[in-house]
Write an enzyme that holds these catalytic residues in place. Structure first.
Site, mmCIF file in Angstrom:
data_model
loop_
_atom_site.group_PDB
_atom_site.id
_atom_site.type_symbol
_atom_site.label_atom_id
_atom_site.label_comp_id
_atom_site.label_asym_id
_atom_site.label_seq_id
_atom_site.Cartn_x
_atom_site.Cartn_y
_atom_site.Cartn_z
ATOM 1 N N TYR A 98 -51.190 16.535 28.133
ATOM 2 C CA TYR A 98 -51.975 17.729 28.431
ATOM 3 C C TYR A 98 -52.514 18.442 27.188
ATOM 4 C CZ TYR A 98 -51.118 17.390 33.407
ATOM 5 O OH TYR A 98 -51.116 16.960 34.712
ATOM 6 N N GLU A 140 -45.924 17.039 39.324
ATOM 7 C CA GLU A 140 -45.755 15.634 38.942
ATOM 8 C C GLU A 140 -44.292 15.309 38.662
ATOM 9 O OE1 GLU A 140 -48.539 15.535 35.740
ATOM 10 O OE2 GLU A 140 -50.193 15.970 37.123
#
Length: 408
Positions: A98, A140
């Site tokens: 990310y 996730e």
């Protein structure tokens, strides 16, 4: 949740960001792939990148998420992000990826907005980004924990135990562990990712719905060949071509654990399963579950295809419906050949006007986007609430509800 001050800045700048997001996302991907070519080669779908689908999907998701934060801060963001999180999990996306996205996205924002990207505005939009990123990471991690794995452990080498043609342009594969031990159980409607090596050294990934019974010791999935189209300027599908031409019984494939948020819900409400073309594959998985469980809820299956000869899983679909007590099946074919239309086999494109649609039904929809748009409109006309319509998209989800960034 954003602070009131941050929410007000997002609200005031969202129309500008929204107007520029389609310009920002292509630059973001170009910058990120230049710095990390392995991401384009081995993770992202190069076909979707070339066509712009991935860029449009990202733009829609960012705009929708920011709008939700400032217009409905108490809303459950998981519903909006669920589809993205499942796709990420099927690729083995990890939290440390990310920051890479953050860096190149905000460099693209600065490039497009120029002096308008003041430190205050950038800081607030970074807050939005990390709000979204941390929500995705949380979802996730929950998906990984279901199987007790880390992101890099979603992949496994499976052997192809069977392959056969379902139609002139579709091939069905069955895969299993080489030692014969059972595979993890999928939920009815879910998919797996399949990664294949290509001639240029890339390892491209695509997703395919599981077509067997969810508790089967093997997994089955069907691949439609994506043919080149000179008229549309589109090349042949890289992965589908490889699977059709290079993969046979005894070969190995790198396959992910099953993910996907289009999952058949338990209950007693009627079920309406609507599909077109290869969109029948998640429907087949759901029907296996309903047949195995001896479902006593009403089940209606509506399928549209080009012709009976090109209808993949045609016989299996009929057999499964026949195993469910309260189930019915209707087909629409654009080309019936010399066959005559009947009460259940119709000519033309799908039309719900002549069907008895129960507004209380849970609807599961899969097929090309124009098909799904048409069906969704017809369902709305028949009084089916939007929240009862569940769908699957093969590829980036560009079917984002319209976001009015000027009215937040």
């Amino acid at each position: 949740m954003l602070s009131p001050e941050s929410a007000e800045i997002v609200r005031s700048t969202l129309p500008v960001i929204g107007a520029k997001i389609d310009e920002i996302t292509p630059i973001f991907y170009r910058r990120m792939f230049a710095a990390h070519p392995e991401l384009e080669r081995d993770l992202f779908n190069r076909g979707n990148q070339a066509q712009g689908d991935q860029q449009r999907a990202l733009a829609g998701a960012i705009a929708a998420y920011a709008t939700l934060l400032v217009s409905s801060p108490e809303s459950d963001v998981d519903g909006l992000l669920s589809r993205i999180a499942h796709k990420h999990a099927s690729l083995g996306i990890a939290p440390d990826q990310y920051p890479i996205v953050h860096r190149h996205l905000f460099e693209a924002i600065a490039q497009v907005l120029g002096d308008a990207a003041t430190p205050e505005i950038v800081a607030v939009w970074e807050e939005v980004y990390w709000h979204m990123a941390h929500a995705l990471i949380r979802i996730e991690q929950g998906l990984y924990s279901r199987f007790g794995v880390e992101p890099h452990e979603v992949w496994q080498e499976l052997v192809v135990t069977a392959r056969h043609h379902e139609s002139p342009d579709t091939v069905a594969f069955t895969v299993a562990r080489r030692d014969g031990t059972p595979l993890p159980q999928a939920l009815p409607g879910q998919y797996v990712s399949v990664q294949v090596p290509l001639a240029d050294g890339a390892r491209q990934i695509r997703q395919y719905s599981l077509t067997g019974a969810p508790d089967s010791p093997t997994w089955g999935f069907t691949v439609k060949a994506i043919r080149a189209s000179e008229a549309a300027g589109l090349p042949a599908g890289e992965v589908s071509t490889y699977l059709h031409e290079e993969v046979f019984e005894g070969d190995t494939l790198r396959v992910s654990l099953p993910f996907g948020d289009l999952v058949l819900e338990e209950g007693s409400d009627p079920v309406l399963l609507v599909s077109a073309g290869i969109g029948c594959t998640p429907i087949i998985g759901m029907l296996h579950h309903l047949a195995r469980e001896g479902a006593d809820r009403p089940v209606t299956v509506l399928h549209a295809d080009r012709s009976p000869a090109r209808h993949a899983h045609r016989r299996e679909l009929a057999d499964l419906v026949g195993r469910i007590d309260d189930a019915r099946l209707h087909h629409w074919y654009e080309d019936l050949g010399s066959r005559a239309a009947t009460e259940t086999v119709r000519h033309g494109r799908i039309d719900l006007a002549s069907d008895d649609i129960d507004p209380s039904a849970e609807v599961y929809l899969c097929g090309p986007l124009p098909f799904m748009e048409s069906v969704r409109g017809q369902l709305a006309e028949r009084g089916v609430p939007e929240e009862r319509i569940h769908y699957e998209v093969f590829g980036p989800d560009t079917w984002i509800p319209h976001v009015d960034t000027a009215g937040v």
